[in-house]
Design an enzyme around this catalytic site. Structure first.
Site, PDB file in Angstrom:
ATOM      1  N   GLY A  77     -17.819  -6.848  17.308  1.00  0.00           N
ATOM      2  CA  GLY A  77     -19.233  -7.132  17.210  1.00  0.00           C
ATOM      3  C   GLY A  77     -19.662  -7.453  15.791  1.00  0.00           C
ATOM      4  O   GLY A  77     -20.801  -7.845  15.560  1.00  0.00           O
ATOM      5  N   ASN A 104     -23.566 -11.480  19.387  1.00  0.00           N
ATOM      6  CA  ASN A 104     -24.529 -10.536  19.955  1.00  0.00           C
ATOM      7  C   ASN A 104     -24.072 -10.161  21.358  1.00  0.00           C
ATOM      8  O   ASN A 104     -23.847 -11.033  22.195  1.00  0.00           O
ATOM      9  CB  ASN A 104     -25.919 -11.174  20.005  1.00  0.00           C
ATOM     10  CG  ASN A 104     -27.022 -10.154  20.173  1.00  0.00           C
ATOM     11  OD1 ASN A 104     -26.992  -9.349  21.097  1.00  0.00           O
ATOM     12  ND2 ASN A 104     -27.999 -10.189  19.289  1.00  0.00           N
ATOM     13  N   HIS A 133     -34.407  -8.295  10.943  1.00  0.00           N
ATOM     14  CA  HIS A 133     -33.506  -7.158  11.139  1.00  0.00           C
ATOM     15  C   HIS A 133     -33.812  -6.069  10.113  1.00  0.00           C
ATOM     16  O   HIS A 133     -34.626  -6.261   9.211  1.00  0.00           O
ATOM     17  CB  HIS A 133     -32.038  -7.591  11.010  1.00  0.00           C
ATOM     18  CG  HIS A 133     -31.532  -8.341  12.200  1.00  0.00           C
ATOM     19  ND1 HIS A 133     -31.708  -9.700  12.342  1.00  0.00           N
ATOM     20  CD2 HIS A 133     -30.856  -7.924  13.302  1.00  0.00           C
ATOM     21  CE1 HIS A 133     -31.164 -10.091  13.486  1.00  0.00           C
ATOM     22  NE2 HIS A 133     -30.639  -9.031  14.081  1.00  0.00           N
ATOM     23  N   LYS A 137     -28.904  -4.503   7.053  1.00  0.00           N
ATOM     24  CA  LYS A 137     -28.051  -5.563   7.602  1.00  0.00           C
ATOM     25  C   LYS A 137     -27.562  -6.439   6.468  1.00  0.00           C
ATOM     26  O   LYS A 137     -28.351  -6.936   5.658  1.00  0.00           O
ATOM     27  CB  LYS A 137     -28.812  -6.395   8.633  1.00  0.00           C
ATOM     28  CG  LYS A 137     -27.930  -7.454   9.310  1.00  0.00           C
ATOM     29  CD  LYS A 137     -28.647  -8.127  10.466  1.00  0.00           C
ATOM     30  CE  LYS A 137     -27.813  -9.237  11.080  1.00  0.00           C
ATOM     31  NZ  LYS A 137     -26.515  -8.745  11.615  1.00  0.00           N
ATOM     32  N   GLY A 143     -25.830 -13.579  12.605  1.00  0.00           N
ATOM     33  CA  GLY A 143     -24.902 -14.360  13.414  1.00  0.00           C
ATOM     34  C   GLY A 143     -25.569 -14.925  14.656  1.00  0.00           C
ATOM     35  O   GLY A 143     -25.259 -16.041  15.093  1.00  0.00           O
TER      36      GLY A 143
END
Length: 225
Positions: A77, A104, A133, A137, A143
């Site tokens: 992920g 995701n 976000h 992050k 992404g």
């Protein structure tokens, strides 16, 4: 099944929680316990069905190399490592390992991807993407935002699709795709109220990958979950 979770951050910890709720055994390592993939040895992976990685781009590449070289399976992920994909595909094919990756793992975001592909067919509109976000992050744009842009370009190659990135507090993740004309505006929006959606998708992905050899992007297989 027995899962080895790499990464004890917010998402990795939630993945471990969800996996246990779904009846799986779980082991977890933080980045200090697995520096340069040092813990990913054949003895340590004996009995592990699938490794799940939520670490950093640099660590993820080392982890994938180690896991795939042993012919094992890994769900990733983590984003920001895709320049290494050809190399990792070659290792997986040579060693008969399994790799499932995605920008995701939320099922809702997978639907957003498909809706964006449909929206991108409209002509005479200018497209834009906004993503928000949490402040910790590391990558910007996300992404997921990059994937959305790639989807639009797959339908309308070469058009300008600006991405606005915002880092605010403990935001779980919001993505908005906008199409504007001189007459109106269309918006597609996905707002994650919790990271749990990502965790459930990652665990279901690991369940799917068990006993499989090959390389897949999550968008290719999520209908099979």
């Amino acid at each position: 099944m027995l899962f080895l979770i790499l990464g004890k951050g917010k998402t990795g910890s939630l993945v471990a929680e969800v996996a246990r709720e779904r009846g799986h055994g779980v082991r977890a390592l933080d980045i200090n316990e697995n520096q340069h993939a040092s813990a990913l040895t054949a003895p340590n992976l004996a009995g592990v069905d699938v490794v799940i990685d939520f670490t950093t781009p640099e660590a993820a590449v080392e982890n994938m190399r180690a896991v795939l070289a042993l012919g094992c399976r890994i769900v990733v992920g983590t984003t920001g490592w895709y320049a290494h994909l050809p190399e990792l595909k070659a290792i997986a094919e040579r060693r008969e390992g399994g790799l499932l990756y995605g920008t995701n793992f939320s099922i809702g975001v997978q639907k957003l991807f498909r809706l964006t592909a449909e929206l991108a067919k409209i002509e005479g509109y200018k497209f834009g993407i906004s993503e928000t976000h949490h402040t910790s992050k590391l990558d910007a744009p996300s992404g997921t935002a990059i994937t959305l842009k790639q989807i639009i370009h797959s339908v309308q190659p070469g058009i300008d699709v600006p991405i606005e990135s915002h880092r605010v507090g403990d935001a779980n993740g919001e993505h908005i795709v906008t199409a504007k004309s001189d007459y109106d505006i269309i918006e597609l929006r996905h707002d994650a109220h919790s990271r749990r959606g990502f965790a459930v998708g990652a665990v279901r992905a690991a369940e799917w990958l068990n006993d499989k050899s090959g390389v897949w992007e999550f968008r290719e297989i999520f209908d099979q979950l």
